[in-house]
Scaffold this motif. Sequence first.
Motif, PDB file in Angstrom:
ATOM      1  N   UNK A  24       0.844  -1.204   0.000  1.00 31.55           N
ATOM      2  CA  UNK A  24       0.000   0.000   0.000  1.00 31.55           C
ATOM      3  C   UNK A  24       0.880   1.255   0.000  1.00 31.55           C
ATOM      4  N   UNK A  25       1.929   1.268   0.843  1.00 36.86           N
ATOM      5  CA  UNK A  25       2.823   2.434   0.877  1.00 36.86           C
ATOM      6  C   UNK A  25       3.546   2.622  -0.450  1.00 36.86           C
ATOM      7  N   UNK A  26       3.984   1.533  -1.059  1.00 41.36           N
ATOM      8  CA  UNK A  26       4.636   1.635  -2.369  1.00 41.36           C
ATOM      9  C   UNK A  26       3.670   2.165  -3.415  1.00 41.36           C
ATOM     10  N   UNK A  27       2.440   1.704  -3.360  1.00 40.32           N
ATOM     11  CA  UNK A  27       1.433   2.175  -4.308  1.00 40.32           C
ATOM     12  C   UNK A  27       1.140   3.662  -4.107  1.00 40.32           C
ATOM     13  N   UNK A  28       1.048   4.079  -2.848  1.00 39.28           N
ATOM     14  CA  UNK A  28       0.812   5.500  -2.551  1.00 39.28           C
ATOM     15  C   UNK A  28       1.955   6.343  -3.116  1.00 39.28           C
ATOM     16  N   UNK A  29       3.184   5.930  -2.876  1.00 41.09           N
ATOM     17  CA  UNK A  29       4.340   6.684  -3.384  1.00 41.09           C
ATOM     18  C   UNK A  29       4.314   6.740  -4.901  1.00 41.09           C
ATOM     19  N   UNK A  30       3.974   5.634  -5.538  1.00 40.91           N
ATOM     20  CA  UNK A  30       3.933   5.592  -7.006  1.00 40.91           C
ATOM     21  C   UNK A  30       2.843   6.520  -7.555  1.00 40.91           C
ATOM     22  N   UNK A  31       1.640   6.449  -6.981  1.00 34.38           N
ATOM     23  CA  UNK A  31       0.521   7.270  -7.478  1.00 34.38           C
ATOM     24  C   UNK A  31       0.778   8.761  -7.272  1.00 34.38           C
ATOM     25  N   UNK A  32       1.299   9.129  -6.098  1.00 33.19           N
ATOM     26  CA  UNK A  32       1.582  10.544  -5.865  1.00 33.19           C
ATOM     27  C   UNK A  32       2.720  11.026  -6.767  1.00 33.19           C
ATOM     28  N   UNK A  33       3.716  10.170  -6.991  1.00 32.75           N
ATOM     29  CA  UNK A  33       4.787  10.518  -7.921  1.00 32.75           C
ATOM     30  C   UNK A  33       4.248  10.783  -9.310  1.00 32.75           C
ATOM     31  N   UNK A  34       3.299   9.943  -9.746  1.00 35.89           N
ATOM     32  CA  UNK A  34       2.652  10.134 -11.048  1.00 35.89           C
ATOM     33  C   UNK A  34       1.926  11.466 -11.123  1.00 35.89           C
ATOM     34  N   UNK A  35       1.151  11.752 -10.085  1.00 32.37           N
ATOM     35  CA  UNK A  35       0.387  13.006 -10.051  1.00 32.37           C
ATOM     36  C   UNK A  35       1.324  14.209 -10.078  1.00 32.37           C
ATOM     37  N   UNK A  36       2.390  14.173  -9.268  1.00 31.60           N
ATOM     38  CA  UNK A  36       3.322  15.301  -9.214  1.00 31.60           C
ATOM     39  C   UNK A  36       4.071  15.468 -10.530  1.00 31.60           C
ATOM     40  N   UNK A  39       1.640  17.099 -13.029  1.00 33.71           N
ATOM     41  CA  UNK A  39       1.434  18.526 -12.740  1.00 33.71           C
ATOM     42  C   UNK A  39       2.695  19.341 -13.024  1.00 33.71           C
ATOM     43  N   UNK A  40       3.857  18.763 -12.732  1.00 37.05           N
ATOM     44  CA  UNK A  40       5.105  19.455 -13.029  1.00 37.05           C
ATOM     45  C   UNK A  40       5.243  19.664 -14.529  1.00 37.05           C
ATOM     46  N   UNK A  41       4.876  18.657 -15.320  1.00 33.36           N
ATOM     47  CA  UNK A  41       4.961  18.782 -16.772  1.00 33.36           C
ATOM     48  C   UNK A  41       4.036  19.890 -17.272  1.00 33.36           C
ATOM     49  N   UNK A  42       2.834  19.984 -16.693  1.00 36.08           N
ATOM     50  CA  UNK A  42       1.904  21.053 -17.075  1.00 36.08           C
ATOM     51  C   UNK A  42       2.503  22.422 -16.771  1.00 36.08           C
ATOM     52  N   UNK A  43       3.051  22.576 -15.581  1.00 34.38           N
ATOM     53  CA  UNK A  43       3.614  23.859 -15.165  1.00 34.38           C
ATOM     54  C   UNK A  43       4.886  24.169 -15.941  1.00 34.38           C
ATOM     55  N   UNK A  51      -0.260  29.179 -11.788  1.00 29.43           N
ATOM     56  CA  UNK A  51      -0.943  27.910 -11.978  1.00 29.43           C
ATOM     57  C   UNK A  51      -2.165  28.167 -12.859  1.00 29.43           C
ATOM     58  N   UNK A  52      -2.699  27.152 -13.527  1.00 19.57           N
ATOM     59  CA  UNK A  52      -3.813  27.375 -14.462  1.00 19.57           C
ATOM     60  C   UNK A  52      -5.015  28.084 -13.860  1.00 19.57           C
TER      61      UNK A  52
END
Length: 109
Positions: A24-36, A39-43, A51-52
């Motif tokens: 679960x912790x690995x999945x959380x780190x992976x999903x938040x990394x994806x989201x960040x 968003x970094x690519x957008x910015x 920000x938009x």
Amino acid sequence: MTTNIAESLNSILHDEREYPVASIFNSIAHKFGEIFRKRYAEVDNSKTTFIPVAETVLRENMTEGDKLYVNNMNGSTNEVTVLGYGRSAKIDLSRRSCSCKKYDLVKLS
């Protein structure tokens, strides 16, 4: 707008509920990394430093501001009066304050 952070995380981690804790912790780190990363690519690809959401508010304010008249009654570079839409507001640029209190709420000029 009415969901809290726990409900948001719960919906993101719906599939991981039955995994062991370490997974679960690995999945959380992976999903938040994806989201960040997304968003970094957008910015990073943006041509502005805002920000938009802030950019949208600023564009709307610019459109509305084209219909306003700015008057500098006392000759000061920091204090102006804005007239339009049937009312007026006194703005102090050095204090970043406005008599209409809209700046106090939005924090964008």
